[in-house]
Design a protein around this motif. Structure first.
Motif, PDB file in Angstrom:
ATOM      1  N   LEU A  59     -26.063 -23.664   6.054  1.00  0.00           N
ATOM      2  CA  LEU A  59     -24.723 -23.380   5.541  1.00  0.00           C
ATOM      3  C   LEU A  59     -24.488 -23.941   4.143  1.00  0.00           C
ATOM      4  CD1 LEU A  59     -22.639 -24.117   8.778  1.00  0.00           C
ATOM      5  CD2 LEU A  59     -23.208 -21.863   7.828  1.00  0.00           C
ATOM      6  N   LEU A  61     -24.395 -27.103   3.398  1.00  0.00           N
ATOM      7  CA  LEU A  61     -23.724 -28.400   3.431  1.00  0.00           C
ATOM      8  C   LEU A  61     -24.618 -29.515   2.897  1.00  0.00           C
ATOM      9  CD1 LEU A  61     -22.038 -27.922   6.902  1.00  0.00           C
ATOM     10  CD2 LEU A  61     -20.821 -28.143   4.718  1.00  0.00           C
ATOM     11  N   LEU A 318     -21.124 -26.652  14.152  1.00  0.00           N
ATOM     12  CA  LEU A 318     -21.340 -25.956  12.881  1.00  0.00           C
ATOM     13  C   LEU A 318     -21.783 -24.512  13.071  1.00  0.00           C
ATOM     14  CD1 LEU A 318     -23.070 -28.762  10.772  1.00  0.00           C
ATOM     15  CD2 LEU A 318     -20.702 -27.973  10.642  1.00  0.00           C
ATOM     16  N   THR A 323     -16.507 -18.891   8.068  1.00  0.00           N
ATOM     17  CA  THR A 323     -16.850 -18.990   6.648  1.00  0.00           C
ATOM     18  C   THR A 323     -15.738 -19.671   5.860  1.00  0.00           C
ATOM     19  OG1 THR A 323     -18.226 -17.010   6.782  1.00  0.00           O
ATOM     20  CG2 THR A 323     -17.474 -17.662   4.602  1.00  0.00           C
ATOM     21  N   VAL A 326     -16.116 -23.372   6.450  1.00  0.00           N
ATOM     22  CA  VAL A 326     -17.301 -23.867   5.744  1.00  0.00           C
ATOM     23  C   VAL A 326     -16.973 -24.063   4.269  1.00  0.00           C
ATOM     24  CG1 VAL A 326     -19.648 -23.328   5.001  1.00  0.00           C
ATOM     25  CG2 VAL A 326     -18.959 -22.885   7.363  1.00  0.00           C
ATOM     26  N   LYS A 330     -17.032 -27.422   1.818  1.00  0.00           N
ATOM     27  CA  LYS A 330     -17.904 -27.413   0.634  1.00  0.00           C
ATOM     28  C   LYS A 330     -17.113 -27.398  -0.674  1.00  0.00           C
ATOM     29  CE  LYS A 330     -21.200 -24.324   0.830  1.00  0.00           C
ATOM     30  NZ  LYS A 330     -21.894 -23.048   1.163  1.00  0.00           N
TER      31      LYS A 330
END
Length: 474
Positions: A59, A61, A318, A323, A326, A330
Motif C-alpha cells: 500500500l 505505507l 490493512l 483507498t 490509505v 499517507k
C-alpha cells in the motif's frame, strides 16, 4: 489554567537533562507503524501479522515512513513460562515460526518488529508478563530480533503499588466525574488511594521504578529496542518518562468512537509542553478504519494525532482498508510535520474557538492549532460541532505568522492544491467533525481575491475534474 502552569514548571528538567537518547536516532521522532490490538485483540497469529507487514509494503505505507509491525498481547503460551529456561514461550499454534521466525520475515521486507509485555505478573489478557523477569525477557526479545517493546501496566503486585493516586481525569469504575477544569476533586481519591502532596516527586514512585527496571534491561542488550510505555497516564508519567522511554501513554485506552477520540484530544492538548525530540506523549493507537467513523472523523483523528506528534501506530486490518483511508494515513504534509527532524515541538492550540482559551471541554476541545516545521507552518481548523461551520484562520492570530507579514504562500494539505499568495487569512467551510488544514509557507505579495472564494474555486476545479469524489467539504 492551573494544570497548564503545573506542567510547564517541570518541562525543563525532563527534557534538557534526562532524555533517553538511543543509537541510530531510534526514538528521536514519533514511531510510525502498525499494531495488532485494535484490529484483532487476542485473535492474533503469524498469518495476520505477515499480512499486515506485506500490506504495509504493497500500500506504500513503508515508502511513506511506516516501519514497525507490532504484535500486541496474546502471542505466547498462556499456561506459563518454559520450565527449563523460564523464558516466555511463543504459542506454537498461532506462531508456528516462533517470534524469531516472524521477525526474520518482517526484517526481510525492510521493516521492524515489535512485541508486547506488561510490568506486572500477567498481561492484560492474562498471559505471562515481565515483572521480576526483566533482564531475561529483554535478552530473549533481543535474541529474537525485536525492535520495539510496548510495555503495559496490568496486574501490578501489591508490593509494587504506588503510595499515592495520581489524577487521570477520565471516568472510571470508582469515580465517573466531573473533573473541574481537568482536575480531580476529593471524591476521586480514597483512604487507600490518597492524593499526593503538592510537592511530590513522581519520579520516585513505584510506577517509575517498574518501568526503569525494564529500561535498564533493554539498554543492556546488544540491540536497540524502542521502549514504549503503556501505563495509561498514571503517576504523572509526562513529568518523568522522557528519561525512561521513547513514548508514554498519557491516557486510558482509545476505542473507535468519536467521543473517545475527542476526549483524548482534549486531555492531550493540555500536556503538549512535555514532548520534544526523544520523547513523545502517546495518544494511543490510531482507530482510522475502525468502527463507524466518518471520513471527516478519520481525517481529523489522523491530522490531530500527527500534529500533536503522537506516535502514529495504525490499528486496523490493512487488507480491508479503503483507498480513501490509505490516503489519509499517507498524507505527506502531516507525516512530514510529525517526522520533522529539525522542529521537535508539536502543533499546539492557539485559539479554542467556541470556548474561552484554556477551557477543559471533553466534547468540544481546542479548534485552532499551529506548529512550525521545515516546510512552513501547519495550521489546522477543527470543527467538533454537529453541523458544518465556516472557520476563519487569521494570519495575525497564528503565533508563528504574527510578525511575518500579511500574506503567505498557502497549500491545502488534503488536496495538495497550491492556493497561491493569500492575504490576511483563509476561510473554509468545515464539515461536522472535520478539519481544514493548510501549510503556510513564505511571505509574499498579497492577492486581492477573497480567501473563501479562492478555496472554493480550487475545490470546484478538482470536483469537475473528478478528483474530489463529490466530497466538497473538509
Amino acid at each position: 489554567m492551573y494544570l497548564l502552569i503545573t506542567f510547564i514548571g517541570v518541562l525543563t528538567f525532563s527534557h534538557s537533562a534526562h532524555a533517553l537518547v538511543q543509537k541510530d536516532g531510534v526514538g528521536k521522532l514519533p514511531a510510525l507503524g502498525w499494531n495488532s490490538w485494535n484490529a484483532f485483540a487476542c485473535d492474533v497469529n503469524e498469518t495476520k501479522i505477515m499480512t499486515a507487514a506485506n500490506e504495509m509494503v504493497n500500500l506504500g505505507l513503508k515508502d511513506a515512513g511506516y516501519e514497525y509491525v507490532n504484535i500486541d498481547d496474546c502471542w505466547s503460551v498462556k499456561s506459563g513460562r518454559d520450565s527449563t529456561t523460564n523464558q516466555i514461550v511463543p504459542d506454537p499454534t498461532t506462531f508456528p515460526s516462533g517470534i524469531s521466525g516472524t521477525a526474520s520475515s518482517i526484517h526481510a521486507l525492510g521493516l521492524k518488529i515489535g512485541i508486547y509485555s506488561s510490568a506486572g505478573t500477567e498481561t492484560c489478557a492474562g498471559y505471562p508478563a515481565s515483572i521480576g523477569h526483566e533482564s531475561l525477557d529483554a535478552a530473549t526479545f533481543a535474541s529474537w530480533g525485536i525492535d520495539y517493546l510496548k510495555y503495559d501496566n496490568c496486574n501490578v503486585p501489591t508490593n509494587w503499588s504506588d503510595t499515592y493516586q495520581s489524577c487521570v481525569p477520565e471516568p472510571g469504575s470508582s469515580y465517573e466525574g466531573p473533573f473541574p477544569n481537568g482536575t480531580c476533586p476529593a471524591a476521586y481519591y480514597s483512604a487507600s488511594h490518597p492524593a499526593a502532596p503538592s510537592n511530590y516527586d513522581w519520579s520516585t514512585s513505584n510506577t517509575t521504578k517498574r518501568y526503569d527496571i525494564m529500561r535498564d534491561a533493554l539498554i543492556a542488550q546488544n540491540r536497540t529496542i524502542l521502549f514504549s510505555l503503556c501505563e495509561w497516564g498514571q503517576a504523572e508519567v509526562w513529568t518523568w518518562a522522557n528519561q525512561t522511554g521513547n513514548s508514554w501513554r498519557m491516557s486510558g485506552d482509545i476505542d473507535p468512537s468519536w467521543s473517545r477520540i475527542v476526549y483524548i484530544l482534549n486531555e492531550n492538548s493540555f500536556l503538549l509542553d512535555f514532548l520534544d525530540f526523544w520523547g513523545h506523549n502517546d495518544a494511543d493507537m490510531l482507530e482510522v478504519g475502525n468502527g463507524n467513523l466518518t471520513l471527516e472523523e478519520n481525517r481529523s483523528h489522523f491530522a490531530l494525532w500527527a500534529a500533536m506528534k503522537s506516535p502514529l501506530i495504525i490499528g486496523t486490518a490493512l487488507n480491508e482498508l479503503s483507498t480513501d483511508l490509505v490516503n489519509v494515513l499517507k498524507n505527506k504534509y502531516l507525516l512530514a510535520f510529525n517526522q520533522d527532524d529539525v522542529f521537535g515541538s508539536p502543533a499546539m492550540p492557539y485559539k479554542w474557538g467556541a470556548n474561552p482559551n484554556w477551557t477543559w471541554n471533553s466534547t468540544s476541545p481546542a479548534e485552532y492549532w499551529s506548529g512550525a516545521s521545515q516546510n512552513g507552518t501547519l495550521v489546522l481548523a477543527f470543527n467538533p460541532s454537529g453541523t458544518a461551520l465556516e472557520k476563519q484562520i487569521v494570519w495575525s492570530e497564528v503565533p508563528q505568522l504574527a510578525n511575518g507579514g500579511d500574506a503567505f504562500e498557502v497549500t491545502d494539505i488534503w488536496t495538495g492544491d497550491d492556493l497561491g499568495c493569500v492575504s490576511n487569512g483563509i476561510n473554509s467551510t468545515v464539515a461536522t467533525h472535520g478539519t481544514a488544514g493548510f501549510l503556510v509557507g513564505k511571505a509574499c505579495q498579497g492577492t486581492s481575491q477573497s480567501t473563501s472564494s479562492l478555496v472554493r474555486q480550487h475545490r470546484e476545479v478538482r470536483e469537475c475534474a473528478g478528483l474530489f469524489g463529490g466530497d466538497n467539504k473538509y
